[in-house]
Design a protein around this motif. Structure first.
Motif, PDB file in Angstrom:
ATOM      1  N   LEU A 187     -16.147 -19.361  38.934  1.00 25.35           N
ATOM      2  CA  LEU A 187     -16.026 -17.982  39.402  1.00 25.35           C
ATOM      3  C   LEU A 187     -17.416 -17.419  39.639  1.00 25.35           C
ATOM      4  CD1 LEU A 187     -14.323 -15.439  39.990  1.00 25.35           C
ATOM      5  CD2 LEU A 187     -14.632 -14.819  37.573  1.00 25.35           C
ATOM      6  N   TYR A 188     -17.695 -17.068  40.893  1.00 26.24           N
ATOM      7  CA  TYR A 188     -18.941 -16.398  41.239  1.00 26.24           C
ATOM      8  C   TYR A 188     -18.684 -14.904  41.071  1.00 26.24           C
ATOM      9  CZ  TYR A 188     -20.436 -20.907  42.948  1.00 26.24           C
ATOM     10  OH  TYR A 188     -20.770 -22.246  43.023  1.00 26.24           O
ATOM     11  N   VAL A 215     -10.298 -10.447  38.626  1.00 26.66           N
ATOM     12  CA  VAL A 215     -10.045 -11.889  38.676  1.00 26.66           C
ATOM     13  C   VAL A 215     -10.289 -12.527  37.317  1.00 26.66           C
ATOM     14  CG1 VAL A 215     -10.772 -14.058  39.747  1.00 26.66           C
ATOM     15  CG2 VAL A 215     -10.489 -12.009  41.150  1.00 26.66           C
ATOM     16  N   ARG A 216     -11.286 -12.042  36.586  1.00 33.50           N
ATOM     17  CA  ARG A 216     -11.505 -12.570  35.232  1.00 33.50           C
ATOM     18  C   ARG A 216     -10.267 -12.354  34.354  1.00 33.50           C
ATOM     19  NH1 ARG A 216     -16.732  -9.928  35.828  1.00 33.50           N
ATOM     20  NH2 ARG A 216     -16.119  -8.308  34.351  1.00 33.50           N
ATOM     21  N   LYS A 255      -9.831  -7.973  26.926  1.00 31.95           N
ATOM     22  CA  LYS A 255     -11.063  -7.776  26.154  1.00 31.95           C
ATOM     23  C   LYS A 255     -12.115  -8.815  26.524  1.00 31.95           C
ATOM     24  CE  LYS A 255      -8.836  -7.535  22.135  1.00 31.95           C
ATOM     25  NZ  LYS A 255      -8.538  -7.325  20.695  1.00 31.95           N
ATOM     26  N   ASP A 256     -11.698 -10.073  26.669  1.00 28.79           N
ATOM     27  CA  ASP A 256     -12.654 -11.123  27.016  1.00 28.79           C
ATOM     28  C   ASP A 256     -13.235 -10.934  28.415  1.00 28.79           C
ATOM     29  OD1 ASP A 256     -12.197 -12.277  24.570  1.00 28.79           O
ATOM     30  OD2 ASP A 256     -10.985 -13.943  25.333  1.00 28.79           O
ATOM     31  N   ALA A 257     -12.477 -10.268  29.298  1.00 29.41           N
ATOM     32  CA  ALA A 257     -12.909 -10.102  30.690  1.00 29.41           C
ATOM     33  C   ALA A 257     -13.778  -8.874  30.912  1.00 29.41           C
ATOM     34  CB  ALA A 257     -11.691 -10.025  31.602  1.00 29.41           C
ATOM     35  N   GLN A 258     -13.857  -7.978  29.926  1.00 29.92           N
ATOM     36  CA  GLN A 258     -14.565  -6.718  30.171  1.00 29.92           C
ATOM     37  C   GLN A 258     -16.055  -6.964  30.412  1.00 29.92           C
ATOM     38  OE1 GLN A 258     -13.639  -4.900  26.181  1.00 29.92           O
ATOM     39  NE2 GLN A 258     -15.749  -4.179  26.343  1.00 29.92           N
TER      40      GLN A 258
END
Length: 239
Positions: free
Chosen positions: A11-12, A23-24, A223-226
């Motif tokens: 993922l860029y 997208v994350r 939470k992991d994507a923030q």
């Protein structure tokens, strides 16, 4: 950023990009492991000719390299992740026809009706128009420019949230559409982050939006994507 030669999912992304944030979240919900490749928008790395020619002709993020394909634009990326393996992880689009339509409706209100008004190109245009009418003094007054940008973005978010709150009153349960998280939530949460942390919008006045935000942020995938949890985020970021 660095171009990668292997065939792993990559993922860029930029930590500050709300479209990358979407997208994350989706990758996490679908249990897709990926390699994070940072693109520094502040340093204009998205305009690098190698990135443009090999990955993203629009010179934007996110870009997803997956299944030996290069995908761009956050909404088609999320739909691809759902359709490539519906049984893996969380369903981003429900089976029910009307519910699926509602998910897409909420998604597009955010993606087409709210977020583009805060893009870098739009912010630059807002300042250019004001300079044209107010004179060259504004061109060199960075504090005044920041105030105008914040006011413009806050008003555009509040206008969109006014409409979205009414729609959510007819669709939401725990999440945007019923009690299952979906692509709509993947889009809403990054926009709420922008509203709160960038433009000082009082999100608590939107009962449904605020409640859905709290519910989603109890989930590990969100939470992991923030932004503050990304490898290219500065230390002590509040986002």
């Amino acid at each position: 950023y660095k171009m990668q030669a292997n065939h792993a999912t990559k993922l860029y992304s930029c930590w500050l990009s709300s479209c990358s944030f979407r997208v994350r979240i989706a990758l996490n919900l679908k249990n897709v492991r990926y390699e994070y490749c940072a693109v520094n928008l502040s340093a204009d790395e998205q305009f690098d000719c190698q990135y443009r020619d090999a990955l993203n002709p629009m010179q934007q993020v996110p870009t997803l390299a997956i299944d030996d394909c290069i995908l761009t634009q956050s909404i088609p990326i999320m739909e691809y992740l759902e359709e490539r393996n519906k049984a893996q992880g969380v369903r981003l689009l429900p089976d029910d026809l009307l519910s699926r339509n509602r998910v897409r409706q909420i998604t597009e209100i955010i993606n087409a009706g709210i977020q583009p008004l805060q893009s870098q190109s739009m912010r630059n245009k807002v300042i250019a128009v004001r300079v044209e009418y107010e004179g060259a003094m504004l061109r060199h007054d960075k504090q005044a420019q920041s105030r105008h940008i914040e006011e413009w973005c806050r008003q555009s978010i509040e206008s969109g949230f006014d409409a979205l709150e009414k729609l959510l009153a007819t669709t939401c349960g725990i999440y945007c559409v019923g009690n299952q998280v979906s692509m709509a939530d993947c889009c809403l949460i990054p926009m709420v982050f922008n509203a709160i942390f960038k433009y000082k919008v009082d999100v608590k006045k939107y009962d449904n939006i605020h409640r859905i935000f709290i519910n989603c942020m109890h989930l590990k995938a969100f939470k992991d994507a923030q932004p503050s949890n990304q490898p290219d985020a500065p230390k002590h970021s509040k986002l």
